[in-house]
Design a protein around this motif. Structure first.
Motif, PDB file in Angstrom:
ATOM      1  N   GLU A   1       0.804  -1.224   0.000  1.00 49.59           N
ATOM      2  CA  GLU A   1       0.000   0.000   0.000  1.00 49.59           C
ATOM      3  C   GLU A   1       0.834   1.269   0.000  1.00 49.59           C
ATOM      4  N   ALA A   2       2.116   1.172   0.311  1.00 46.33           N
ATOM      5  CA  ALA A   2       2.961   2.365   0.412  1.00 46.33           C
ATOM      6  C   ALA A   2       3.257   2.948  -0.966  1.00 46.33           C
ATOM      7  N   SER A   3       3.750   4.189  -0.960  1.00 50.33           N
ATOM      8  CA  SER A   3       4.230   4.777  -2.200  1.00 50.33           C
ATOM      9  C   SER A   3       5.516   4.074  -2.624  1.00 50.33           C
ATOM     10  N   VAL A   4       5.945   4.280  -3.834  1.00 49.35           N
ATOM     11  CA  VAL A   4       7.034   3.503  -4.420  1.00 49.35           C
ATOM     12  C   VAL A   4       8.283   3.508  -3.531  1.00 49.35           C
ATOM     13  N   GLY A   5       8.705   2.328  -3.120  1.00 42.88           N
ATOM     14  CA  GLY A   5       9.944   2.162  -2.375  1.00 42.88           C
ATOM     15  C   GLY A   5       9.921   2.610  -0.930  1.00 42.88           C
ATOM     16  N   HIS A   6       8.766   3.040  -0.425  1.00 39.91           N
ATOM     17  CA  HIS A   6       8.734   3.612   0.926  1.00 39.91           C
ATOM     18  C   HIS A   6       8.400   2.519   1.952  1.00 39.91           C
ATOM     19  N   ARG A   7       9.418   1.790   2.337  1.00 37.25           N
ATOM     20  CA  ARG A   7       9.247   0.798   3.399  1.00 37.25           C
ATOM     21  C   ARG A   7       9.354   1.480   4.756  1.00 37.25           C
ATOM     22  N   ARG A   8       8.832   0.835   5.786  1.00 37.74           N
ATOM     23  CA  ARG A   8       8.771   1.486   7.110  1.00 37.74           C
ATOM     24  C   ARG A   8      10.147   1.832   7.653  1.00 37.74           C
ATOM     25  N   TRP A   9      11.165   1.092   7.259  1.00 37.18           N
ATOM     26  CA  TRP A   9      12.507   1.436   7.732  1.00 37.18           C
ATOM     27  C   TRP A   9      12.862   2.876   7.367  1.00 37.18           C
ATOM     28  N   ALA A  10      12.308   3.382   6.267  1.00 40.30           N
ATOM     29  CA  ALA A  10      12.662   4.720   5.800  1.00 40.30           C
ATOM     30  C   ALA A  10      12.176   5.815   6.735  1.00 40.30           C
ATOM     31  N   SER A  11      11.204   5.515   7.591  1.00 37.65           N
ATOM     32  CA  SER A  11      10.624   6.547   8.449  1.00 37.65           C
ATOM     33  C   SER A  11      11.061   6.418   9.904  1.00 37.65           C
ATOM     34  N   ARG A  12      11.978   5.511  10.207  1.00 38.44           N
ATOM     35  CA  ARG A  12      12.472   5.394  11.588  1.00 38.44           C
ATOM     36  C   ARG A  12      13.421   6.554  11.906  1.00 38.44           C
ATOM     37  N   TRP A  13      13.695   6.754  13.209  1.00 35.11           N
ATOM     38  CA  TRP A  13      14.508   7.918  13.588  1.00 35.11           C
ATOM     39  C   TRP A  13      15.908   7.799  12.972  1.00 35.11           C
ATOM     40  N   HIS A  14      16.522   8.959  12.728  1.00 43.95           N
ATOM     41  CA  HIS A  14      17.708   9.053  11.880  1.00 43.95           C
ATOM     42  C   HIS A  14      18.892   8.250  12.398  1.00 43.95           C
ATOM     43  N   SER A  15      19.073   8.181  13.693  1.00 48.65           N
ATOM     44  CA  SER A  15      20.247   7.492  14.241  1.00 48.65           C
ATOM     45  C   SER A  15      19.949   6.039  14.624  1.00 48.65           C
ATOM     46  N   MET A  16      18.740   5.581  14.362  1.00 55.45           N
ATOM     47  CA  MET A  16      18.349   4.245  14.795  1.00 55.45           C
ATOM     48  C   MET A  16      19.255   3.173  14.190  1.00 55.45           C
ATOM     49  N   GLU A  17      19.756   2.307  15.058  1.00 53.26           N
ATOM     50  CA  GLU A  17      20.526   1.146  14.627  1.00 53.26           C
ATOM     51  C   GLU A  17      19.767  -0.119  14.998  1.00 53.26           C
ATOM     52  N   LEU A  18      19.888  -1.139  14.164  1.00 54.14           N
ATOM     53  CA  LEU A  18      19.235  -2.407  14.444  1.00 54.14           C
ATOM     54  C   LEU A  18      19.869  -3.061  15.666  1.00 54.14           C
TER      55      LEU A  18
ATOM     56  N   ARG B   1      29.100  -4.829  12.698  1.00 55.05           N
ATOM     57  CA  ARG B   1      28.439  -3.551  12.986  1.00 55.05           C
ATOM     58  C   ARG B   1      26.920  -3.721  12.989  1.00 55.05           C
ATOM     59  N   HIS B   2      26.240  -2.735  13.554  1.00 57.86           N
ATOM     60  CA  HIS B   2      24.781  -2.746  13.602  1.00 57.86           C
ATOM     61  C   HIS B   2      24.264  -1.737  12.584  1.00 57.86           C
ATOM     62  N   PRO B   3      23.626  -2.207  11.525  1.00 61.52           N
ATOM     63  CA  PRO B   3      23.192  -1.298  10.453  1.00 61.52           C
ATOM     64  C   PRO B   3      22.179  -0.271  10.934  1.00 61.52           C
ATOM     65  N   ARG B   4      22.183   0.895  10.286  1.00 67.22           N
ATOM     66  CA  ARG B   4      21.165   1.909  10.541  1.00 67.22           C
ATOM     67  C   ARG B   4      19.884   1.543   9.795  1.00 67.22           C
ATOM     68  N   ALA B   5      18.796   2.174  10.195  1.00 69.08           N
ATOM     69  CA  ALA B   5      17.504   1.899   9.569  1.00 69.08           C
ATOM     70  C   ALA B   5      17.511   2.274   8.096  1.00 69.08           C
ATOM     71  N   ASP B   6      18.170   3.395   7.741  1.00 67.87           N
ATOM     72  CA  ASP B   6      18.191   3.781   6.332  1.00 67.87           C
ATOM     73  C   ASP B   6      19.001   2.799   5.491  1.00 67.87           C
ATOM     74  N   GLU B   7      20.027   2.191   6.086  1.00 66.06           N
ATOM     75  CA  GLU B   7      20.801   1.177   5.373  1.00 66.06           C
ATOM     76  C   GLU B   7      19.965  -0.077   5.135  1.00 66.06           C
ATOM     77  N   MET B   8      19.101  -0.406   6.091  1.00 65.62           N
ATOM     78  CA  MET B   8      18.220  -1.551   5.915  1.00 65.62           C
ATOM     79  C   MET B   8      17.234  -1.292   4.778  1.00 65.62           C
ATOM     80  N   ASN B   9      16.762  -0.077   4.676  1.00 67.21           N
ATOM     81  CA  ASN B   9      15.853   0.266   3.585  1.00 67.21           C
ATOM     82  C   ASN B   9      16.551   0.088   2.232  1.00 67.21           C
ATOM     83  N   GLU B  10      17.803   0.533   2.149  1.00 72.64           N
ATOM     84  CA  GLU B  10      18.569   0.374   0.912  1.00 72.64           C
ATOM     85  C   GLU B  10      18.839  -1.099   0.626  1.00 72.64           C
ATOM     86  N   TYR B  11      19.140  -1.862   1.663  1.00 73.37           N
ATOM     87  CA  TYR B  11      19.410  -3.297   1.495  1.00 73.37           C
ATOM     88  C   TYR B  11      18.200  -4.013   0.905  1.00 73.37           C
ATOM     89  N   LEU B  12      17.010  -3.735   1.433  1.00 71.17           N
ATOM     90  CA  LEU B  12      15.804  -4.408   0.939  1.00 71.17           C
ATOM     91  C   LEU B  12      15.502  -4.007  -0.505  1.00 71.17           C
TER      92      LEU B  12
END
Length: 339
Positions: free
Chosen positions: A42-59, A79-90
């Motif tokens: 249902e999201a807009s193109v490529g917008h997974r929830r990881w993209a909206s987590r806080w900027h410094s969030m690490e897994l 290392r513990h990836p950041r949320a934005d890195e997880m979005n790129e990975y997916l």
């Protein structure tokens, strides 16, 4: 739009880690993306929830445990990836698989057609018939808010942790964080460098070293008493936060405007409030028969309807990247074995 979804053996609802894991498992069993199955979100193109987590969030998991079997997470595996890195990975996993996600399509309902093997999936683009539907819409999809929060106001901001992005977002010198789980602990640590932080805890969590994630992830029930033990707090202990200047308080019982009454009878009027009170899964579109306790892992009471990546259906830790593959593999076997 509906024409692109029809005549598919399966429709996977959700293009996050769970949906892509199911897609990879289906491909491993010989099914072809866009031909035998399709993935909608249902999201807009490529917008997974990881993209909206806080900027410094690490897994909580390190890179080694933050990947699906089909693609290693890049970089140092410790290392513990950041949320934005997880979005790129997916996004890279999606590309590797050759999956063309149909974005902007919401699943509204699903039901069995008569006594046969056909399901009718109602979507925002229209109704579609298929033989199998996989709910992979996420265990942490919608903010869970306490009842008392409806009457809460504050001079600064009142937000759920899903809306928090960075410390400057909190305009007041002091902030109350409600929730002693992992999100609350992580936010208390970050904000303690910039604000006077109080952490309100209803049920204190046990502590586990970060290295034990994801093996110790999720809540568990005692074998004998069936008592639910909540997921441990990983990383910082509550005492570590206190040494960093964080004040611990009892749970919030009620709110009347800007005044909060705590479980011990004390009152407080915080400048800002962050509700780190967890999430609800996106299963509201499933029929009641599917939301009952599953007979077997990932299998619902509706033939051909499966759930991936949710502990309630797949067991403890099913919402972690390292364990969602177990759900995905089981679902792929079920789909390929169905007549």
């Amino acid at each position: 739009m509906v024409a692109g979804l029809t005549h598919r053996r399966a429709i996977v609802v959700g293009a996050g880690q769970s949906g892509l894991a199911v897609a990879a498992a289906l491909i491993a069993h010989g099914l072809r993306a866009q031909h035998d199955f399709v993935v909608i979100d249902e999201a807009s193109v490529g917008h997974r929830r990881w993209a909206s987590r806080w900027h410094s969030m690490e897994l909580l998991s390190d890179a080694r445990h933050s990947a699906l079997p089909i693609r290693q997470f890049p970089g140092d595996q410790r290392r513990h990836p950041r949320a934005d890195e997880m979005n790129e990975y997916l996004a890279k996993v999606e590309s590797d698989l050759g999956v063309e996600v149909v974005w902007g399509v919401r699943a509204d309902a699903v039901q069995q057609r008569g006594d046969g093997s056909t399901l009718l999936l109602s979507t925002s683009a229209g109704d579609v018939q298929t033989r199998n539907v996989v709910c992979a819409t996420g265990a942490a999809a919608h903010p869970r808010l306490p009842d008392w929060a409806r009457g809460l106001t504050a001079p600064g901001v009142v937000i759920h942790s899903s809306e928090y992005l960075y410390p400057r977002q909190i305009p007041t010198p002091e902030v109350l964080i409600v929730g002693g789980g992992n999100s609350g602990v992580q936010l208390a640590r970050e904000l303690s460098a910039f604000h006077r932080v109080t952490l309100s805890i209803r049920t204190p969590r046990s502590h586990a070293a970060l290295a034990r994630y994801p093996s110790a992830a999720g809540g568990r029930r005692s074998m004998w008493s069936r008592t639910l033990h909540r997921e441990p707090a990983f990383g910082d202990r509550y005492q570590d936060l206190q040494r960093a200047g964080v004040t611990l308080s009892p749970a919030v019982a009620t709110a009347d405007g800007g005044t909060l009454r705590l479980a011990d009878g004390a009152e407080m009027s915080p400048g800002s409030v962050i509700l780190a009170t967890g999430y609800r899964p996106a299963v509201q579109w499933l029929p009641d028969t599917a939301r009952a306790a599953p007979r077997r892992s990932t299998i619902t009471g509706v033939p051909g309807l499966f759930v991936a990546g949710m502990p309630e259906y797949g067991g403890r830790g099913a919402d972690t990247l390292v364990r969602v593959w177990r759900d995905a593999a089981a679902i792929a076997r079920q789909i390929t074995d169905r007549p």
